[in-house]
Design a protein around this motif. Structure first.
Motif, PDB file in Angstrom:
ATOM      1  N   ARG A 123       0.858  -1.194   0.000  1.00  0.00           N
ATOM      2  CA  ARG A 123       0.000   0.000   0.000  1.00  0.00           C
ATOM      3  C   ARG A 123       0.893   1.242   0.000  1.00  0.00           C
ATOM      4  NH1 ARG A 123      -5.151  -0.147   3.859  1.00  0.00           N
ATOM      5  NH2 ARG A 123      -5.407   1.759   2.649  1.00  0.00           N
ATOM      6  N   PRO A 124       1.326   1.661  -1.173  1.00  0.00           N
ATOM      7  CA  PRO A 124       2.259   2.800  -1.261  1.00  0.00           C
ATOM      8  C   PRO A 124       1.708   4.088  -0.659  1.00  0.00           C
ATOM      9  CG  PRO A 124       2.102   1.629  -3.360  1.00  0.00           C
ATOM     10  CD  PRO A 124       1.012   1.078  -2.479  1.00  0.00           C
ATOM     11  N   ALA A 125       0.372   4.201  -0.567  1.00  0.00           N
ATOM     12  CA  ALA A 125      -0.219   5.429  -0.025  1.00  0.00           C
ATOM     13  C   ALA A 125      -0.286   5.427   1.495  1.00  0.00           C
ATOM     14  CB  ALA A 125      -1.623   5.627  -0.595  1.00  0.00           C
ATOM     15  N   PHE A 126       0.128   4.328   2.149  1.00  0.00           N
ATOM     16  CA  PHE A 126       0.030   4.245   3.608  1.00  0.00           C
ATOM     17  C   PHE A 126       0.844   5.361   4.252  1.00  0.00           C
ATOM     18  CE2 PHE A 126       1.656   2.632   7.713  1.00  0.00           C
ATOM     19  CZ  PHE A 126       0.455   2.395   8.348  1.00  0.00           C
ATOM     20  N   GLY A 127       0.146   6.206   5.003  1.00  0.00           N
ATOM     21  CA  GLY A 127       0.807   7.294   5.713  1.00  0.00           C
ATOM     22  C   GLY A 127       1.181   8.485   4.858  1.00  0.00           C
ATOM     23  N   THR A 128       0.851   8.432   3.558  1.00  0.00           N
ATOM     24  CA  THR A 128       1.170   9.555   2.675  1.00  0.00           C
ATOM     25  C   THR A 128      -0.077  10.188   2.079  1.00  0.00           C
ATOM     26  OG1 THR A 128       1.421   8.111   0.744  1.00  0.00           O
ATOM     27  CG2 THR A 128       3.383   8.521   2.070  1.00  0.00           C
ATOM     28  N   ALA A 129      -1.181   9.424   2.036  1.00  0.00           N
ATOM     29  CA  ALA A 129      -2.423   9.947   1.475  1.00  0.00           C
ATOM     30  C   ALA A 129      -3.078  10.914   2.445  1.00  0.00           C
ATOM     31  CB  ALA A 129      -3.380   8.800   1.154  1.00  0.00           C
ATOM     32  N   PRO A 130      -3.869  11.884   1.939  1.00  0.00           N
ATOM     33  CA  PRO A 130      -4.577  12.807   2.839  1.00  0.00           C
ATOM     34  C   PRO A 130      -5.531  12.058   3.752  1.00  0.00           C
ATOM     35  CG  PRO A 130      -4.639  13.582   0.555  1.00  0.00           C
ATOM     36  CD  PRO A 130      -4.114  12.174   0.525  1.00  0.00           C
ATOM     37  N   ALA A 131      -5.759  12.590   4.940  1.00  0.00           N
ATOM     38  CA  ALA A 131      -6.684  11.978   5.894  1.00  0.00           C
ATOM     39  C   ALA A 131      -8.114  12.044   5.350  1.00  0.00           C
ATOM     40  CB  ALA A 131      -6.604  12.693   7.234  1.00  0.00           C
ATOM     41  N   PRO A 132      -8.980  11.106   5.728  1.00  0.00           N
ATOM     42  CA  PRO A 132     -10.372  11.149   5.291  1.00  0.00           C
ATOM     43  C   PRO A 132     -11.037  12.463   5.695  1.00  0.00           C
ATOM     44  CG  PRO A 132      -9.877   9.050   6.340  1.00  0.00           C
ATOM     45  CD  PRO A 132      -8.694   9.949   6.572  1.00  0.00           C
ATOM     46  N   ALA A 133     -12.023  12.876   4.892  1.00  0.00           N
ATOM     47  CA  ALA A 133     -12.671  14.154   5.144  1.00  0.00           C
ATOM     48  C   ALA A 133     -13.456  14.156   6.455  1.00  0.00           C
ATOM     49  CB  ALA A 133     -13.595  14.492   3.973  1.00  0.00           C
ATOM     50  N   ASN A 178      -0.722  11.350   8.875  1.00  0.00           N
ATOM     51  CA  ASN A 178       0.336  11.047   7.918  1.00  0.00           C
ATOM     52  C   ASN A 178       1.593  10.663   8.702  1.00  0.00           C
ATOM     53  OD1 ASN A 178       2.051  13.441   8.429  1.00  0.00           O
ATOM     54  ND2 ASN A 178       0.362  14.585   7.498  1.00  0.00           N
ATOM     55  N   LEU A 179       2.582  10.143   8.010  1.00  0.00           N
ATOM     56  CA  LEU A 179       3.736   9.592   8.715  1.00  0.00           C
ATOM     57  C   LEU A 179       4.547  10.670   9.446  1.00  0.00           C
ATOM     58  CD1 LEU A 179       4.889   6.887   6.157  1.00  0.00           C
ATOM     59  CD2 LEU A 179       4.301   6.486   8.549  1.00  0.00           C
ATOM     60  N   VAL A 180       4.588  11.873   8.915  1.00  0.00           N
ATOM     61  CA  VAL A 180       5.331  12.933   9.598  1.00  0.00           C
ATOM     62  C   VAL A 180       4.641  13.314  10.905  1.00  0.00           C
ATOM     63  CG1 VAL A 180       6.072  15.339   9.468  1.00  0.00           C
ATOM     64  CG2 VAL A 180       6.349  13.846   7.483  1.00  0.00           C
ATOM     65  N   GLY A 234       9.274  14.963   3.918  1.00  0.00           N
ATOM     66  CA  GLY A 234       7.891  14.511   3.912  1.00  0.00           C
ATOM     67  C   GLY A 234       7.686  13.043   4.201  1.00  0.00           C
ATOM     68  N   SER A 235       6.423  12.610   4.040  1.00  0.00           N
ATOM     69  CA  SER A 235       6.016  11.260   4.426  1.00  0.00           C
ATOM     70  C   SER A 235       6.660  10.169   3.575  1.00  0.00           C
ATOM     71  CB  SER A 235       4.492  11.137   4.354  1.00  0.00           C
ATOM     72  OG  SER A 235       3.874  11.941   5.338  1.00  0.00           O
ATOM     73  N   GLY A 236       6.953  10.473   2.318  1.00  0.00           N
ATOM     74  CA  GLY A 236       7.596   9.471   1.470  1.00  0.00           C
ATOM     75  C   GLY A 236       8.955   9.068   2.006  1.00  0.00           C
ATOM     76  N   PHE A 237       9.714  10.037   2.493  1.00  0.00           N
ATOM     77  CA  PHE A 237      11.022   9.768   3.093  1.00  0.00           C
ATOM     78  C   PHE A 237      10.872   8.937   4.359  1.00  0.00           C
ATOM     79  CE2 PHE A 237      14.078  11.293   6.352  1.00  0.00           C
ATOM     80  CZ  PHE A 237      15.240  10.765   5.817  1.00  0.00           C
ATOM     81  N   VAL A 238       9.914   9.320   5.208  1.00  0.00           N
ATOM     82  CA  VAL A 238       9.682   8.581   6.449  1.00  0.00           C
ATOM     83  C   VAL A 238       9.271   7.147   6.140  1.00  0.00           C
ATOM     84  CG1 VAL A 238       8.315   8.487   8.578  1.00  0.00           C
ATOM     85  CG2 VAL A 238       9.058  10.685   7.679  1.00  0.00           C
ATOM     86  N   ARG A 239       8.462   6.965   5.106  1.00  0.00           N
ATOM     87  CA  ARG A 239       8.024   5.617   4.717  1.00  0.00           C
ATOM     88  C   ARG A 239       9.218   4.741   4.333  1.00  0.00           C
ATOM     89  NH1 ARG A 239       6.637   2.867   0.075  1.00  0.00           N
ATOM     90  NH2 ARG A 239       4.920   1.373   0.288  1.00  0.00           N
ATOM     91  N   GLY A 240      10.168   5.300   3.592  1.00  0.00           N
ATOM     92  CA  GLY A 240      11.359   4.540   3.215  1.00  0.00           C
ATOM     93  C   GLY A 240      12.179   4.127   4.426  1.00  0.00           C
TER      94      GLY A 240
END
Length: 260
Positions: A123-133, A178-180, A234-240
């Motif tokens: 799930r590449p969007a885990f922790g990087t996608a916007p939170a639900p509305a 998000n991951l940050v 950002g979150s992509g870096f934290v995910r890695g």
């Protein structure tokens, strides 16, 4: 100050800085610093290593937490409430620790970590996608505080490795951070749990304060650098970094289980 060589002292300082960086980004710095201290200070019992590690870690996590709070929106009240629950959970975990065979727990934890790793990779969007509305309900937030605080706190007191990493993952999954933001919240929680543990170790007299003071400076520098990098990239870096830390934790537990 323990009687050790200058080379060993320098290596421990580097390990403290690296641990602070890892802790600030995604948690799990103890995977680096604790083994380094066990090797570098072989004449001290593990309780002294654990107590000294807490004195070091609380400085680095506090610095990282302050850096995060200045740059990213953070619900301090929520983080402190989770931290208070985690302290209670860790006390309970420590109470049961003496009666639990860690050799039985490690394989179970490895399975959980591998499942988490697969989930994050698939799930590449885990922790990087916007939170639900839709906003989180008060009941769900309270349930998350109890589940995350008590549950992960209990694990920390029972066995420990990877607590910060589990905390980040749980905050993303349960509260849609998000991951940050999850890493920032985790730092405040870590300050609470480290303080509780440090009080216990200090009361027992098992903290090498001079060694802790020196290594804490390097841990603080690494922690503040890690927080700034996480905020900037950002979150992509934290995910890695999360993926690398989870893999390292699985390898560490496997080594402890079958090779040590």
């Amino acid at each position: 100050m323990p009687d050790i060589s200058l080379v060993t002292l320098l290596l421990l300082c580097l390990a403290a800085a690296g641990a602070g960086w890892i802790d600030a980004v995604v948690g799990g710095g103890g995977l680096l610093l604790l083994p380094a201290m066990l090797v570098g200070l072989p004449n001290f019992q593990p309780t002294y290593i654990l107590g000294t590690n807490k004195a070091i870690a609380i400085v680095g996590t506090t610095g990282a937490a302050i850096t995060y709070t200045r740059k990213t929106p953070l619900d301090i009240r929520l983080a402190v409430r989770i931290g208070a629950a985690a302290v209670a959970g860790s006390l309970a975990g420590a109470f049961f620790a003496s009666g639990i065979d860690s050799g039985v727990l490690r394989p179970l934890i490895m399975v959980v970590l591998l499942a988490v790793l697969a989930f994050v990779l698939l799930r590449p969007a885990f922790g990087t996608a916007p939170a639900p509305a839709e906003p989180l309900t008060r009941q769900r937030v309270l349930a998350a505080i109890l589940a995350i605080g008590l549950g992960i706190g209990f694990y920390d007191g029972l066995i420990g490795p990877g607590t910060g990493t589990f905390l980040v993952i749980a905050l993303v999954a349960a509260l849609h951070m998000n991951l940050v933001t999850a890493s920032a919240t985790a730092k405040v929680v870590n300050v609470c749990t480290n303080f509780g543990a440090l009080v216990t170790f200090a009361a027992q007299g098992t903290v090498l304060w001079r060694m802790a003071g020196l290594l804490a400076l390097f841990n603080l520098g690494g922690g503040m650098l890690g927080a700034r990098m996480a905020l900037k990239r950002g979150s992509g870096f934290v995910r890695g970094v999360l993926v690398v830390v989870v893999v390292s934790l699985v390898c560490k537990l496997a080594y402890d289980q079958w090779l040590a």
